[in-house]
Scaffold this active site. Structure first.
Site, mmCIF file in Angstrom:
data_model
loop_
_atom_site.group_PDB
_atom_site.id
_atom_site.type_symbol
_atom_site.label_atom_id
_atom_site.label_comp_id
_atom_site.label_asym_id
_atom_site.label_seq_id
_atom_site.Cartn_x
_atom_site.Cartn_y
_atom_site.Cartn_z
ATOM 1 N N SER A 10 9.421 -21.282 4.279
ATOM 2 C CA SER A 10 9.721 -22.433 4.791
ATOM 3 C C SER A 10 11.230 -23.022 4.421
ATOM 4 O O SER A 10 11.728 -24.042 4.184
ATOM 5 C CB SER A 10 8.953 -23.684 4.347
ATOM 6 O OG SER A 10 8.926 -23.783 3.048
ATOM 7 N N ALA A 13 15.864 -20.348 7.132
ATOM 8 C CA ALA A 13 15.524 -19.125 8.035
ATOM 9 C C ALA A 13 14.247 -19.526 9.015
ATOM 10 O O ALA A 13 13.907 -19.221 10.064
ATOM 11 C CB ALA A 13 15.563 -17.931 7.287
ATOM 12 N N SER A 39 16.056 -21.060 -1.875
ATOM 13 C CA SER A 39 17.269 -21.236 -1.955
ATOM 14 C C SER A 39 17.848 -22.450 -1.062
ATOM 15 O O SER A 39 18.650 -23.098 -1.527
ATOM 16 C CB SER A 39 18.076 -19.822 -1.689
ATOM 17 O OG SER A 39 17.879 -18.915 -2.680
ATOM 18 N N GLY A 46 27.547 -25.615 1.752
ATOM 19 C CA GLY A 46 27.858 -25.819 3.126
ATOM 20 C C GLY A 46 27.754 -24.365 3.817
ATOM 21 O O GLY A 46 27.685 -23.393 3.120
ATOM 22 N N ASP A 195 8.290 -11.267 -4.213
ATOM 23 C CA ASP A 195 6.951 -10.654 -3.933
ATOM 24 C C ASP A 195 6.356 -10.577 -2.697
ATOM 25 O O ASP A 195 5.574 -9.653 -2.305
ATOM 26 C CB ASP A 195 6.023 -11.493 -4.598
ATOM 27 C CG ASP A 195 6.092 -12.957 -4.395
ATOM 28 O OD1 ASP A 195 5.732 -13.666 -3.346
ATOM 29 O OD2 ASP A 195 6.926 -13.950 -5.287
ATOM 30 N N ARG A 264 34.060 -13.712 -5.079
ATOM 31 C CA ARG A 264 32.829 -14.313 -6.177
ATOM 32 C C ARG A 264 32.800 -12.973 -7.092
ATOM 33 O O ARG A 264 32.530 -13.231 -8.284
ATOM 34 C CB ARG A 264 31.667 -14.548 -5.402
ATOM 35 C CG ARG A 264 31.824 -15.859 -4.927
ATOM 36 C CD ARG A 264 30.198 -16.180 -4.563
ATOM 37 N NE ARG A 264 29.993 -17.367 -3.542
ATOM 38 C CZ ARG A 264 29.218 -17.937 -3.102
ATOM 39 N NH1 ARG A 264 28.153 -17.477 -3.033
ATOM 40 N NH2 ARG A 264 29.499 -19.184 -2.340
HETATM 41 C C1 LIG Z 1 21.930 -22.723 -6.069
HETATM 42 C C2 LIG Z 1 22.135 -21.757 -4.572
HETATM 43 C C3 LIG Z 1 23.265 -22.441 -3.938
HETATM 44 C C4 LIG Z 1 23.563 -21.991 -2.668
HETATM 45 N N1 LIG Z 1 24.576 -22.358 -1.743
HETATM 46 C C5 LIG Z 1 24.955 -21.938 -0.462
HETATM 47 C C6 LIG Z 1 25.945 -22.277 0.377
HETATM 48 O O1 LIG Z 1 26.479 -23.227 -0.118
HETATM 49 N N2 LIG Z 1 26.310 -21.875 1.522
HETATM 50 C C7 LIG Z 1 25.359 -20.810 2.035
HETATM 51 O O2 LIG Z 1 25.748 -20.284 2.962
HETATM 52 N N3 LIG Z 1 24.375 -20.396 1.234
HETATM 53 C C8 LIG Z 1 24.265 -20.795 -0.124
HETATM 54 N N4 LIG Z 1 23.121 -20.341 -0.863
HETATM 55 C C9 LIG Z 1 22.496 -19.077 -0.326
HETATM 56 C C10 LIG Z 1 21.376 -19.745 0.756
HETATM 57 O O3 LIG Z 1 20.742 -20.804 0.152
HETATM 58 C C11 LIG Z 1 20.495 -18.661 1.194
HETATM 59 O O4 LIG Z 1 20.954 -17.660 1.592
HETATM 60 C C12 LIG Z 1 19.346 -19.393 2.191
HETATM 61 O O5 LIG Z 1 18.984 -20.619 1.977
HETATM 62 C C13 LIG Z 1 18.478 -18.604 2.450
HETATM 63 O O6 LIG Z 1 17.372 -18.918 3.334
HETATM 64 P P1 LIG Z 1 16.048 -18.427 3.596
HETATM 65 O O7 LIG Z 1 15.363 -19.286 4.417
HETATM 66 O O8 LIG Z 1 16.174 -17.206 4.060
HETATM 67 O O9 LIG Z 1 15.355 -18.263 2.129
HETATM 68 P P2 LIG Z 1 14.769 -19.358 1.117
HETATM 69 O O10 LIG Z 1 15.401 -20.740 1.420
HETATM 70 O O11 LIG Z 1 14.954 -18.918 -0.247
HETATM 71 O O12 LIG Z 1 13.235 -19.523 1.431
HETATM 72 C C14 LIG Z 1 12.414 -18.643 1.186
HETATM 73 C C15 LIG Z 1 11.022 -19.312 1.649
HETATM 74 O O13 LIG Z 1 9.912 -18.317 1.326
HETATM 75 C C16 LIG Z 1 8.878 -18.744 0.508
HETATM 76 N N5 LIG Z 1 8.195 -17.740 -0.004
HETATM 77 C C17 LIG Z 1 8.737 -16.828 -0.753
HETATM 78 N N6 LIG Z 1 7.719 -15.720 -0.996
HETATM 79 C C18 LIG Z 1 6.741 -16.281 -0.593
HETATM 80 C C19 LIG Z 1 5.203 -15.639 -0.456
HETATM 81 N N7 LIG Z 1 4.940 -14.544 -1.084
HETATM 82 N N8 LIG Z 1 4.451 -16.536 0.142
HETATM 83 C C20 LIG Z 1 4.804 -17.323 0.867
HETATM 84 N N9 LIG Z 1 5.895 -18.017 0.767
HETATM 85 C C21 LIG Z 1 6.878 -17.355 -0.134
HETATM 86 C C22 LIG Z 1 9.576 -19.946 -0.490
HETATM 87 O O14 LIG Z 1 8.673 -20.772 -0.942
HETATM 88 C C23 LIG Z 1 10.445 -20.459 0.453
HETATM 89 O O15 LIG Z 1 9.900 -21.687 1.250
HETATM 90 C C24 LIG Z 1 22.945 -20.946 -1.968
HETATM 91 C C25 LIG Z 1 21.929 -20.378 -2.855
HETATM 92 C C26 LIG Z 1 21.575 -20.734 -4.126
HETATM 93 C C27 LIG Z 1 20.302 -20.386 -4.802
#
Ligand SMILES: Cc1cc2nc3c(=O)[nH]c(=O)nc-3n(C[C@H](O)[C@H](O)[C@H](O)COP(=O)(O)OP(=O)(O)OC[C@H]3O[C@@H](n4cnc5c(N)ncnc54)[C@H](O)[C@@H]3O)c2cc1C
Length: 344
Positions: A10, A13, A39, A46, A195, A264
């Site tokens: 959630s 993405a 994350s 941003g 995982d 970075r």
């Molecule tokens: C501190 C920090 C600052 C950042 N700042 C920036 C920024 O300023 N700009 C930028 O572009 N990017 C930034 N990033 C990177 C960016 O946040 C990520 O690339 C992006 O949010 C990833 O989105 P996502 O939806 O793919 O994954 P996530 O937001 O990580 O979501 C993953 C989801 O999967 C769920 N999940 C995982 N494993 C399981 C499982 N086995 N079963 C059920 N659910 C599961 C989790 O609960 C979560 O809801 C930052 C990252 C961090 C950690």
């Protein structure tokens, strides 16, 4: 017959996919370990997109390829840099309000970071969550999903609390984020253990996982008391934060001509070398005007630990962004055989 789609995760993405698919008329369920985990919720700075008059997706692509040291997938870079302004426009049309100014980050030659104070990820995730709920997306939280893979084919998935194989699925969207929490020094929340996504890649075998050696280390993480926080890159980009050692020297210029605005990986190595050579490394935030207004979450964090932007904040590099993982094309499709026997 209405197709059933499960989305695991959630973050931004997963929720973006849920909204798009629900609008397209599918039955959508999001299952997640932590609704506000991942994350996305803690991301700060941003979203990079070339929307300014003096900028273009082509320039954004060139910057990306340059700092990518010729290791990037050129097609993917061109695709994402040209899609970024479209996504920003879509979010604005949906009612998301970015702050008016664009910020600068390392490696970029233009101001192109669209932000909401210094809590862009949290505010955007809440916005998307509200929209998904409004559209009627079914959300199941506090469930850890494990995919069941046999002979390289996904047979379905099980959830920790409910158990039992769920296999009446037409499409499965894996949006489980990265795995940088596996490192001792990390910016990531504890949900990011790989995982889901990476583990199935290993179990499915074949060439489904790729580029696992590419883990981006963020240069400026701090731990005060038992609280860890990433000091966003926008603090350095044009806002005036400096990286110094205990003598106040801006040593980053010894490693790269852009100093604190080096890419970075370069800055992380510079800080690491400085620490290995027995120095202490700090971020000096004293030069930032209207610090509390521009960076409220960093400001509150410092205050919680008895500091202000007049104090130097100790920093270190840590695992941040996992670039490798499941091998997908620009449309996000894997080559894993999945559900063939299960599609009704
Ligand atoms: C501190 C920090 C600052 C950042 N700042 C920036 C920024 O300023 N700009 C930028 O572009 N990017 C930034 N990033 C990177 C960016 O946040 C990520 O690339 C992006 O949010 C990833 O989105 P996502 O939806 O793919 O994954 P996530 O937001 O990580 O979501 C993953 C989801 O999967 C769920 N999940 C995982 N494993 C399981 C499982 N086995 N079963 C059920 N659910 C599961 C989790 O609960 C979560 O809801 C930052 C990252 C961090 C950690």
């Amino acid at each position: 017959m209405r197709l059933l789609i499960y989305i695991i995760g959630s973050g931004i993405a997963g929720l973006s996919a849920a909204i798009a698919l629900k609008r397209a008329g599918y039955g959508v369920t999001v299952i997640t370990k932590e609704l506000r985990g991942g994350s996305s919720y803690v991301s700060k700075g941003g979203i990079a997109a070339a929307t300014a008059i003096d900028d273009s997706p082509q320039m954004h692509a060139e910057d990306t390829l340059r700092v990518g040291d010729e290791l990037c997938d050129v097609e993917a870079v061109r695709y994402f840099t040209s899609e970024a302004p479209v996504i920003i426009e879509e979010l604005i049309k949906m009612g998301f309000e970015f702050d008016n100014d664009l910020r600068l980050e390392g490696g970029h030659s233009r101001r192109r970071i669209h932000h909401k104070t210094d809590e862009t990820g949290r505010v955007l995730t809440e916005f998307l969550l509200k929209e998904a709920i409004k559209l009627g997306v079914n959300i199941v939280e506090d469930e850890l999903v494990t995919l069941q893979v046999r002979d390289g084919v996904i047979k379905g998935f099980v959830t920790r609390e409910r158990g039992g194989l769920i296999s009446n699925v037409d499409y499965l969207v894996l949006a489980m984020g990265g795995y940088a929490y596996l490192w001792q020094y990390t910016s990531n929340p504890s949900t990011n253990t790989g995982d889901g996504g990476v583990a199935i890649a290993l179990r499915a075998g074949g060439a489904v996982a790729s580029d696992m050696e590419f883990v981006q280390f963020h240069p400026t993480i701090t731990t005060l008391g038992d609280e860890t926080m990433l000091l966003t890159e926008t603090l350095r980009g044009g806002e005036g934060a400096r990286i110094v050692n205990e003598f106040g020297e801006r040593f980053a210029f010894n490693y790269h001509e852009r100093g604190e605005l080096a890419p970075r990986d370069v800055l992380s190595r510079a800080i690491y070398m400085e620490l290995m050579n027995g120095h202490r490394v700090y971020m000096d935030l004293s030069g930032i005007e209207d610090f509390e207004g521009k960076f409220p979450s960093v400001s509150n964090f410092l205050r919680r630990h008895g500091l202000s932007n007049k104090d130097r904040v100790p920093i270190y590099p840590g695992a941040h962004f996992t670039i490798g993982g499941l091998r997908v094309n620009v449309r996000g499709e894997t080559n894993i055989k999945a559900f063939t026997p299960l599609v009704r």
